[in-house]
Design an enzyme around this catalytic site. Structure first.
Site, PDB file in Angstrom:
ATOM      1  N   CYS A 115       0.694  -1.253   0.043  1.00 40.37           N
ATOM      2  CA  CYS A 115      -0.207   0.122   0.085  1.00 40.37           C
ATOM      3  C   CYS A 115       0.725   1.207  -0.007  1.00 40.37           C
ATOM      4  O   CYS A 115       0.336   2.341  -0.381  1.00 40.37           O
ATOM      5  CB  CYS A 115      -0.948   0.075   0.995  1.00 40.37           C
ATOM      6  SG  CYS A 115      -2.035  -1.399   1.087  1.00 40.37           S
ATOM      7  N   HIS A 254      -2.593   7.265   3.662  1.00 38.67           N
ATOM      8  CA  HIS A 254      -3.225   5.884   3.148  1.00 38.67           C
ATOM      9  C   HIS A 254      -4.616   5.619   3.658  1.00 38.67           C
ATOM     10  O   HIS A 254      -5.009   5.760   4.815  1.00 38.67           O
ATOM     11  CB  HIS A 254      -2.093   4.952   3.372  1.00 38.67           C
ATOM     12  CG  HIS A 254      -2.862   3.534   2.997  1.00 38.67           C
ATOM     13  ND1 HIS A 254      -3.504   3.392   1.747  1.00 38.67           N
ATOM     14  CD2 HIS A 254      -2.756   2.245   3.571  1.00 38.67           C
ATOM     15  CE1 HIS A 254      -3.698   1.981   1.770  1.00 38.67           C
ATOM     16  NE2 HIS A 254      -3.271   1.427   2.816  1.00 38.67           N
ATOM     17  N   ASN A 284     -10.040   0.535   1.454  1.00 36.96           N
ATOM     18  CA  ASN A 284      -8.482   0.540   1.146  1.00 36.96           C
ATOM     19  C   ASN A 284      -8.302   0.178  -0.328  1.00 36.96           C
ATOM     20  O   ASN A 284      -8.378  -1.009  -0.598  1.00 36.96           O
ATOM     21  CB  ASN A 284      -7.700  -0.707   2.243  1.00 36.96           C
ATOM     22  CG  ASN A 284      -6.416  -0.548   2.181  1.00 36.96           C
ATOM     23  OD1 ASN A 284      -5.775   0.059   1.043  1.00 36.96           O
ATOM     24  ND2 ASN A 284      -5.658  -1.099   3.208  1.00 36.96           N
TER      25      ASN A 284
END
Length: 329
Positions: A115, A254, A284
Site C-alpha cells: 500500500c 493512506h 482500502n
C-alpha cells in the site's frame, strides 16, 4: 550536478461503477454495517467486473492525469505503476498502459511496495526528474484487490476495494516536491501478504485449495505498526523540509482505516480539518488510495497553489513512507 525541481502538473483517478455496501457484505459473511463502520469507518467500496484488469482502470486514470497536465502522451518519458495486482507477472502493467496511452517514447516498469507503493513510485520518479534523466513522469497507483480477496474471510473482505490514481511529475520552476522518505522492515513481512503464486508457492491445485492466493493479514499487528509508521514518516519529511506540522495545509494519508488515521493525527497533533479522508466510500485501495484522494482533493478545490501537502503511506513489506509537496499549479 545541479538538481532540478520536480512538481505535480496533473492528476487523475478512476474508480469502478459497481458498489459493494456493508449491507451487501452482511449477506456474505458474519458481519454487520455497524461493526464495519465502527471498526474501520468504511461504508462501501468499488469493485471491478470479472473482465476488467488493473491496466484497464489505470489507463483511464492516466489519461485523465495527462488531460489535466495538458501535455501530449509522447512527451512522457517515464511510467511507473505501483501495484500488487498486475495484469500478469510479465510483461509489466506499465508497459501495457504505455501502449494504451500512446506514450511510445517512455521507459515503463512496475514497482511493488504494498500500500506504500505510490509513495515509493513517486519518490523514484522525483529522482528521475531532479537528475534530468526524465522530463515528464507518469506515476500511477492502481489495484484490483477484489481479484485476490477471500470473500468468505470477514477479517479482510470488508476492508478492500478497487481503484486507480495517477499524477504527472515534471521539471518545474520554484515550488514542487520538497522531500521524500522511504523505509521498510522485512521482519514484518508475514503480517500482510499473499503466500501463493510466486516462486515460494507456485500455483498448484493444492495452493488453490488452501486459499494461498488470497490476502492474509494480522489486523491487530498491522494496526499498531501503521500508527507508528505514519508518525515516523510524517515527522521525517517535515524535518528534512524544515517545516512544522502547523504549516501543513492538507494531509493525505493512506486510506486503510479511520481509527488508524485518527490515532496518527492525534500523535502528530494535526487537526481533522486538515486531513482528507474518503475511505468511507472506497475502503482500502492499496496503491491507489493516496493518488485517488489527491485527485479528489484537487477537484474539490481543497488544494490551491502554494499549499503544503503531506502524503503518508504504509503497507505490506512492511513498508512506509511520506512525500511533502508545495503545490505549484
Amino acid at each position: 550536478m545541479i538538481l532540478k525541481r520536480a512538481g505535480i502538473i496533473g492528476t487523475g483517478s478512476y474508480v469502478p461503477e459497481q458498489i459493494i455496501t456493508n449491507a451487501d457484505l452482511e449477506k456474505l459473511v458474519d458481519t454487520s454495517d455497524e461493526w464495519i463502520k465502527t471498526r474501520t469507518g468504511i461504508e462501501e467500496r468499488r469493485i471491478t467486473d470479472k473482465n476488467t484488469a488493473c491496466s484497464d482502470i489505470a489507463t483511464i486514470a492516466a489519461k485523465r492525469a495527462i488531460e489535466t497536465a495538458n501535455i501530449p502522451p509522447r512527451d512522457i518519458d517515464l511510467i511507473i505503476v505501483a501495484t500488487v495486482t498486475p495484469d500478469m507477472n510479465f510483461p509489466a502493467t506499465a508497459c501495457l498502459i504505455q501502449n494504451n496511452i500512446g506514450a511510445d517514447k517512455s521507459a515503463a516498469f512496475d514497482l511493488e511496495a504494498g500500500c506504500t507503493g505510490f509513495i515509493y513510485a513517486f519518490a523514484v520518479a522525483t529522482q528521475f526528474i531532479m537528475t534530468g534523466a526524465s522530463k515528464n513522469a507518469l506515476v500511477i497507483g492502481a489495484d484490483v484487490l477484489s481479484k485476490i480477496m477471500d470473500w468468505s474471510d470477514r477479517n479482510t473482505c470488508v476492508l478492500f476495494g478497487d481503484g486507480a490514481g495517477a499524477v504527472i511529475l515534471s521539471n518545474v520552476e520554484g515550488d514542487g516536491v520538497l522531500s521524500n522518505y522511504l523505509r521498510a522492515d522485512g521482519s514484518g513481512g508475514d503480517l500482510l501478504y499473499m503466500p501463493g503464486g510466486g516462486s515460494r508457492n507456485p500455483a498448484t491445485g493444492e495452493t488453490v485449495k488452501q486459499k494461498l492466493h488470497y490476502i492474509k493479514m494480522n489486523g491487530n499487528e498491522v494496526f499498531k505498526f501503521a500508527v507508528r509508521a505514519m508518525n515516523d514518516a510524517a515527522e521525517a519529511v517535515l524535518k528534512e523540509a524544515g517545516l512544522s506540522v502547523d504549516e501543513i495545509d492538507l494531509m493525505i494519508p493512506h486510506q486503510a482505516n479511520k481509527r488508524i488515521v485518527d490515532a496518527a493525527a492525534k500523535r502528530l497533533d494535526i487537526t481533522p480539518e486538515k486531513i482528507y479522508v474518503n475511505l468511507n466510500r472506497y475502503g482500502n485501495m492499496s496503491g491507489a488510495s493516496i493518488p485517488v484522494a489527491l485527485d479528489e482533493a484537487v477537484k474539490e478545490g481543497k488544494i490551491k497553489k502554494g499549499d503544503y501537502i503531506l502524503m503518508v503511506g504504509f503497507g505490506a513489506g512492511l513498508t512506509w513512507g511520506a512525500s511533502l509537496v508545495k503545490w505549484n499549479y
